[in-house]
Design a protein around this motif. Structure first.
Motif, mmCIF file in Angstrom:
data_model
loop_
_atom_site.group_PDB
_atom_site.id
_atom_site.type_symbol
_atom_site.label_atom_id
_atom_site.label_comp_id
_atom_site.label_asym_id
_atom_site.label_seq_id
_atom_site.Cartn_x
_atom_site.Cartn_y
_atom_site.Cartn_z
ATOM 1 N N GLU A 205 0.813 -1.229 0.000
ATOM 2 C CA GLU A 205 0.000 0.000 0.000
ATOM 3 C C GLU A 205 0.842 1.273 0.000
ATOM 4 O OE1 GLU A 205 -3.203 2.328 2.900
ATOM 5 O OE2 GLU A 205 -2.465 0.338 3.448
ATOM 6 N N ILE A 206 1.854 1.328 0.855
ATOM 7 C CA ILE A 206 2.656 2.547 0.939
ATOM 8 C C ILE A 206 3.456 2.755 -0.341
ATOM 9 C CG2 ILE A 206 4.612 3.642 2.108
ATOM 10 C CD1 ILE A 206 3.500 2.732 4.738
ATOM 11 N N CYS A 207 4.057 1.705 -0.862
ATOM 12 C CA CYS A 207 4.832 1.836 -2.100
ATOM 13 C C CYS A 207 3.961 2.309 -3.259
ATOM 14 C CB CYS A 207 5.492 0.507 -2.456
ATOM 15 S SG CYS A 207 6.930 0.065 -1.446
ATOM 16 N N THR A 208 2.782 1.703 -3.407
ATOM 17 C CA THR A 208 1.934 2.046 -4.550
ATOM 18 C C THR A 208 1.261 3.403 -4.380
ATOM 19 O OG1 THR A 208 0.114 0.759 -3.554
ATOM 20 C CG2 THR A 208 1.496 -0.354 -5.179
ATOM 21 N N THR A 209 1.044 3.829 -3.131
ATOM 22 C CA THR A 209 0.471 5.159 -2.909
ATOM 23 C C THR A 209 1.510 6.248 -3.159
ATOM 24 O OG1 THR A 209 -1.080 4.287 -1.264
ATOM 25 C CG2 THR A 209 -0.684 6.668 -1.249
ATOM 26 N N CYS A 210 2.726 6.006 -2.708
ATOM 27 C CA CYS A 210 3.791 6.996 -2.908
ATOM 28 C C CYS A 210 4.239 7.065 -4.358
ATOM 29 C CB CYS A 210 4.993 6.656 -2.016
ATOM 30 S SG CYS A 210 4.720 6.940 -0.258
ATOM 31 N N TYR A 211 4.248 5.905 -5.022
ATOM 32 C CA TYR A 211 4.761 5.841 -6.397
ATOM 33 C C TYR A 211 3.781 5.103 -7.317
ATOM 34 C CZ TYR A 211 9.280 7.521 -4.762
ATOM 35 O OH TYR A 211 10.281 8.304 -4.235
ATOM 36 N N PRO A 212 2.613 5.674 -7.564
ATOM 37 C CA PRO A 212 1.636 4.999 -8.441
ATOM 38 C C PRO A 212 2.120 4.880 -9.884
ATOM 39 C CG PRO A 212 0.937 7.245 -7.940
ATOM 40 C CD PRO A 212 2.095 6.947 -7.043
ATOM 41 N N ALA A 213 3.080 5.728 -10.260
ATOM 42 C CA ALA A 213 3.575 5.670 -11.642
ATOM 43 C C ALA A 213 4.807 4.782 -11.787
ATOM 44 C CB ALA A 213 3.906 7.084 -12.126
ATOM 45 N N ARG A 214 5.262 4.203 -10.701
ATOM 46 C CA ARG A 214 6.460 3.354 -10.768
ATOM 47 C C ARG A 214 6.141 2.088 -11.565
ATOM 48 N NH1 ARG A 214 8.851 2.028 -5.086
ATOM 49 N NH2 ARG A 214 10.116 3.907 -5.360
ATOM 50 N N LYS A 215 6.927 1.838 -12.581
ATOM 51 C CA LYS A 215 6.665 0.690 -13.450
ATOM 52 C C LYS A 215 7.631 -0.471 -13.212
ATOM 53 C CE LYS A 215 4.525 3.182 -17.327
ATOM 54 N NZ LYS A 215 4.272 4.421 -16.587
ATOM 55 N N HIS A 216 8.751 -0.209 -12.580
ATOM 56 C CA HIS A 216 9.760 -1.251 -12.410
ATOM 57 C C HIS A 216 10.098 -1.421 -10.933
ATOM 58 C CE1 HIS A 216 10.308 -1.228 -16.742
ATOM 59 N NE2 HIS A 216 10.465 0.088 -16.691
ATOM 60 N N PRO A 217 10.507 -2.601 -10.525
ATOM 61 C CA PRO A 217 10.886 -2.825 -9.130
ATOM 62 C C PRO A 217 11.976 -1.849 -8.687
ATOM 63 C CG PRO A 217 10.749 -4.910 -10.302
ATOM 64 C CD PRO A 217 10.625 -3.833 -11.328
ATOM 65 N N LYS A 218 11.900 -1.451 -7.429
ATOM 66 C CA LYS A 218 12.906 -0.565 -6.868
ATOM 67 C C LYS A 218 14.013 -1.412 -6.253
ATOM 68 C CE LYS A 218 14.824 3.131 -4.982
ATOM 69 N NZ LYS A 218 15.537 4.151 -5.763
ATOM 70 N N LYS A 219 15.199 -1.299 -6.816
ATOM 71 C CA LYS A 219 16.330 -2.053 -6.277
ATOM 72 C C LYS A 219 17.031 -1.223 -5.223
ATOM 73 C CE LYS A 219 17.277 -4.894 -10.362
ATOM 74 N NZ LYS A 219 18.297 -5.314 -11.360
ATOM 75 N N ALA A 220 17.032 -1.723 -3.998
ATOM 76 C CA ALA A 220 17.640 -0.983 -2.897
ATOM 77 C C ALA A 220 19.161 -1.159 -2.925
ATOM 78 C CB ALA A 220 17.094 -1.476 -1.560
ATOM 79 N N LYS A 221 19.853 -0.085 -2.594
ATOM 80 C CA LYS A 221 21.299 -0.166 -2.451
ATOM 81 C C LYS A 221 21.627 -0.821 -1.125
ATOM 82 C CE LYS A 221 21.614 4.257 -4.879
ATOM 83 N NZ LYS A 221 21.881 5.700 -4.707
ATOM 84 N N LYS A 222 22.427 -1.849 -1.175
ATOM 85 C CA LYS A 222 22.740 -2.569 0.058
ATOM 86 C C LYS A 222 23.684 -1.745 0.932
ATOM 87 C CE LYS A 222 22.068 -7.186 -1.875
ATOM 88 N NZ LYS A 222 22.659 -8.514 -2.098
ATOM 89 N N PRO A 223 23.455 -1.811 2.251
ATOM 90 C CA PRO A 223 24.324 -1.043 3.155
ATOM 91 C C PRO A 223 25.715 -1.628 3.235
ATOM 92 C CG PRO A 223 22.808 -2.396 4.410
ATOM 93 C CD PRO A 223 22.405 -2.527 2.970
#
Length: 223
Positions: A205-223
């Protein structure tokens, strides 16, 4: 048909804060403890181990010793025998033994409520110290682990490549009085809705509400 627009950062911050407060108005500390010392040891044990596993093990450890005076008198071998299922037991058992001795000798058996003093204890890094001052003493802190780091990137709250930068960014975005509760709210949400396997930045819910136009998975930078 209009294309949905992603929220601006200020909108994301406000929405995330409000939604997490709605979902998790109460934030009990997931590690069983009864005082600052048992919290300190439990957080130390939780490194690369689940909270559930720690909670299964600590009753036997507290039966052996639940304060620094008694723990300092135990052998490293006896401590390790109990905590072995947590992983990294050789290092953790030695750290518990030595930090207990240090608390007795340098702090009159009390856990300090000071970040610098806590970080001088063996096995206690910045994140562990942050959890202890936040949850045991109510000092504003924002402990950031790899899970919070990943979610903060998915939600566009940081572009930091490490947890240190993510912590600084989150502290800038949210009021200090919310930090102690918010770090637990993010952990709870991540476990329930936005886990590494359950969401890639395009599902919850939070991801899709914040980024409804996001078309591709968000790859997180590893710490």
């Amino acid at each position: 048909m209009t294309t949905p627009k992603n929220l601006l950062k200020a909108e994301r911050v406000a929405y995330i804060h409000q939604r997490l407060e709605e979902l998790y108005p109460e934030t009990p500390v997931p590690l069983d403890h009864k005082d600052p010392y048992t919290l300190l040891v439990a957080v130390l044990l939780s490194a690369q181990c689940t909270d559930e596993r720690v909670n299964q093990i600590t009753p036997a450890l507290w039966a052996l010793a639940d304060n620094p005076y008694d723990m300092a008198m135990q052998s490293v071998e006896d401590i390790q025998a109990i905590i072995r299922p947590c992983g990294l037991s050789p290092q953790k058992s030695k750290a518990i033994s030595v930090l207990s001795q240090m608390l007795v000798e340098e702090h009159n058996g009390e856990v300090p409520n000071d970040m610098a003093a806590l970080e001088k204890l063996p096995g206690v890094g910045h994140k562990t110290a942050s959890v202890v001052v936040a949850q045991a003493f109510g000092v504003p802190a924002f402990p950031v682990d790899t899970h919070i780091h990943r979610l903060a990137q998915r939600w566009g709250l940081t572009s930091g490549k490490n947890v240190q930068q993510t912590e600084k960014d989150l502290k800038r975005l949210f009021p200090a009085e919310s930090w102690n509760k918010l770090h637990l709210q993010i952990i709870f949400y991540g476990r329930e809705y936005c886990s590494a396997r359950g969401c890639d930045g395009t599902v919850c819910e939070i991801c899709t509400t914040c980024y409804p136009a996001r078309k591709h998975p968000k790859k997180a930078k590893k710490p």
